[in-house]
Design a protein around this motif. Structure first.
Motif, mmCIF file in Angstrom:
data_model
loop_
_atom_site.group_PDB
_atom_site.id
_atom_site.type_symbol
_atom_site.label_atom_id
_atom_site.label_comp_id
_atom_site.label_asym_id
_atom_site.label_seq_id
_atom_site.Cartn_x
_atom_site.Cartn_y
_atom_site.Cartn_z
ATOM 1 N N THR A 142 31.745 47.875 0.661
ATOM 2 C CA THR A 142 30.609 47.273 1.343
ATOM 3 C C THR A 142 31.082 46.635 2.651
ATOM 4 O OG1 THR A 142 30.926 45.166 0.176
ATOM 5 C CG2 THR A 142 29.391 46.759 -0.803
ATOM 6 N N ALA A 143 30.118 46.214 3.450
ATOM 7 C CA ALA A 143 30.407 45.478 4.679
ATOM 8 C C ALA A 143 29.300 44.457 4.894
ATOM 9 C CB ALA A 143 30.501 46.421 5.872
ATOM 10 N N VAL A 144 29.671 43.270 5.371
ATOM 11 C CA VAL A 144 28.716 42.181 5.550
ATOM 12 C C VAL A 144 28.883 41.603 6.945
ATOM 13 C CG1 VAL A 144 27.970 39.905 4.750
ATOM 14 C CG2 VAL A 144 28.724 41.633 3.091
ATOM 15 N N GLN A 145 27.764 41.381 7.635
ATOM 16 C CA GLN A 145 27.818 40.723 8.934
ATOM 17 C C GLN A 145 28.147 39.249 8.743
ATOM 18 O OE1 GLN A 145 24.829 41.641 12.032
ATOM 19 N NE2 GLN A 145 24.457 39.441 12.150
ATOM 20 N N ARG A 146 29.091 38.760 9.540
ATOM 21 C CA ARG A 146 29.502 37.363 9.448
ATOM 22 C C ARG A 146 28.659 36.524 10.427
ATOM 23 N NH1 ARG A 146 35.610 35.629 10.941
ATOM 24 N NH2 ARG A 146 36.042 37.449 9.597
ATOM 25 N N GLY A 147 27.741 35.751 9.899
ATOM 26 C CA GLY A 147 26.892 34.933 10.757
ATOM 27 C C GLY A 147 25.883 35.782 11.498
ATOM 28 N N ASN A 148 25.408 35.255 12.631
ATOM 29 C CA ASN A 148 24.381 35.928 13.418
ATOM 30 C C ASN A 148 24.998 36.768 14.536
ATOM 31 O OD1 ASN A 148 22.256 34.687 11.957
ATOM 32 N ND2 ASN A 148 22.487 32.833 13.203
ATOM 33 N N ALA A 149 24.235 37.735 15.015
ATOM 34 C CA ALA A 149 24.628 38.476 16.218
ATOM 35 C C ALA A 149 24.514 37.550 17.424
ATOM 36 C CB ALA A 149 23.754 39.706 16.385
ATOM 37 N N SER A 150 25.141 37.937 18.520
ATOM 38 C CA SER A 150 25.182 37.076 19.707
ATOM 39 C C SER A 150 23.827 36.948 20.387
ATOM 40 C CB SER A 150 26.223 37.579 20.701
ATOM 41 O OG SER A 150 25.928 38.903 21.118
ATOM 42 N N GLY A 151 22.939 37.933 20.200
ATOM 43 C CA GLY A 151 21.576 37.799 20.698
ATOM 44 C C GLY A 151 21.272 38.598 21.944
ATOM 45 N N LEU A 152 20.064 38.415 22.438
ATOM 46 C CA LEU A 152 19.513 39.183 23.550
ATOM 47 C C LEU A 152 20.370 39.087 24.806
ATOM 48 C CD1 LEU A 152 16.982 40.809 24.499
ATOM 49 C CD2 LEU A 152 16.025 38.615 25.227
ATOM 50 N N TYR A 153 20.705 40.269 25.356
ATOM 51 C CA TYR A 153 21.451 40.399 26.612
ATOM 52 C C TYR A 153 22.812 39.701 26.575
ATOM 53 C CZ TYR A 153 16.937 41.983 28.357
ATOM 54 O OH TYR A 153 15.751 42.652 28.519
ATOM 55 N N THR A 154 23.472 39.722 25.438
ATOM 56 C CA THR A 154 24.830 39.191 25.323
ATOM 57 C C THR A 154 25.722 40.261 24.711
ATOM 58 O OG1 THR A 154 24.404 38.266 23.117
ATOM 59 C CG2 THR A 154 24.010 36.819 25.021
ATOM 60 N N GLY A 155 27.025 40.006 24.702
ATOM 61 C CA GLY A 155 27.968 41.015 24.225
ATOM 62 C C GLY A 155 28.059 42.146 25.220
ATOM 63 N N GLY A 156 28.480 43.303 24.758
ATOM 64 C CA GLY A 156 28.563 44.424 25.688
ATOM 65 C C GLY A 156 29.224 45.636 25.099
ATOM 66 N N GLY A 157 29.092 46.744 25.827
ATOM 67 C CA GLY A 157 29.627 48.014 25.370
ATOM 68 C C GLY A 157 31.108 48.177 25.607
#
Length: 204
Positions: A142-157
């Motif tokens: 299995t795999a589990v996301q740790r906490g929340n994603a960074s959100g709208l228009y953050t992070g990057g490719g």
């Protein structure tokens, strides 16, 4: 000088310093290379290994720091998946699904592995979702996301772990990683427009 040309239909390649092979994610494939597979290319002999079906169309690849696990993104219009590939056996371990399906501004498009572990990656699921940390459990498959994603228009490719607790993403945004996931807020390291980068000897 170019000494050989190989037709692969590859979506992405990376170098494995342990086997000294190139690993390729194969999309459409060719007449002699099976589509939707992972394969190794020996750059010294210019030979192609046997393609291994991966259960979808693989795009971006990421290799763990010990060279034992290769992760492959399998984006699609129905659900995004991540495949875990064992470099020792050259066979798929397992695949986890349920990530953002490919669409406008969404879908799996980047993956990088946390140094010092085989089981933690950072993924980018598009501008509407952002970056997130995912922990794999090989025993439970299995795999589990740790906490929340960074959100709208953050992070990057374009992202990379500088250390196990710091993640640098497109735009030169630096995130701190804790047991709770991505720790807000992030720090922007450059006022210039930076869309992608590489790490070499600790230098960005």
């Amino acid at each position: 000088s170019i000494f050989s040309v190989l037709s692969l239909g590859a979506n992405h390649i990376l170098y494995d310093p342990y086997s000294r092979n190139l690993m390729a994610s194969i999309g459409a494939g060719t007449a002699s290379v099976t589509a939707n597979s992972i394969l190794a290319v020996n750059p010294n002999s210019a030979t192609i290994g046997a393609p291994v079906p991966i259960g979808g169309t693989p795009t971006n690849l990421a290799l763990t720091s010990d060279g034992q696990i290769l992760y492959a993104l399998l984006p699609s219009t129905t659900t995004g998946s991540i495949a875990r590939f064992n470099m020792l056996t050259q066979q798929p371990d397992f695949t986890v699904s349920g990530y953002q399906a490919t669409g406008y501004m969404v879908g799996l498009s980047d993956i990088t592995t946390m140094p010092g572990t085989e089981n933690t990656v950072a993924i980018f699921s598009g501008a509407y979702v952002g970056e997130s940390i995912v922990d794999f459990n090989p025993a439970q498959r299995t795999a589990v996301q740790r906490g929340n994603a960074s959100g709208l228009y953050t992070g990057g490719g374009c992202s990379a772990f500088l250390t196990p607790t710091s993640l640098l993403t497109e735009g030169m945004d630096l995130y701190t990683i804790t047991s709770a996931g991505l720790e807000p807020p992030y720090t922007n390291l450059s006022s210039n427009s930076v869309y992608c980068f590489k790490l070499s000897g600790g230098v960005v």
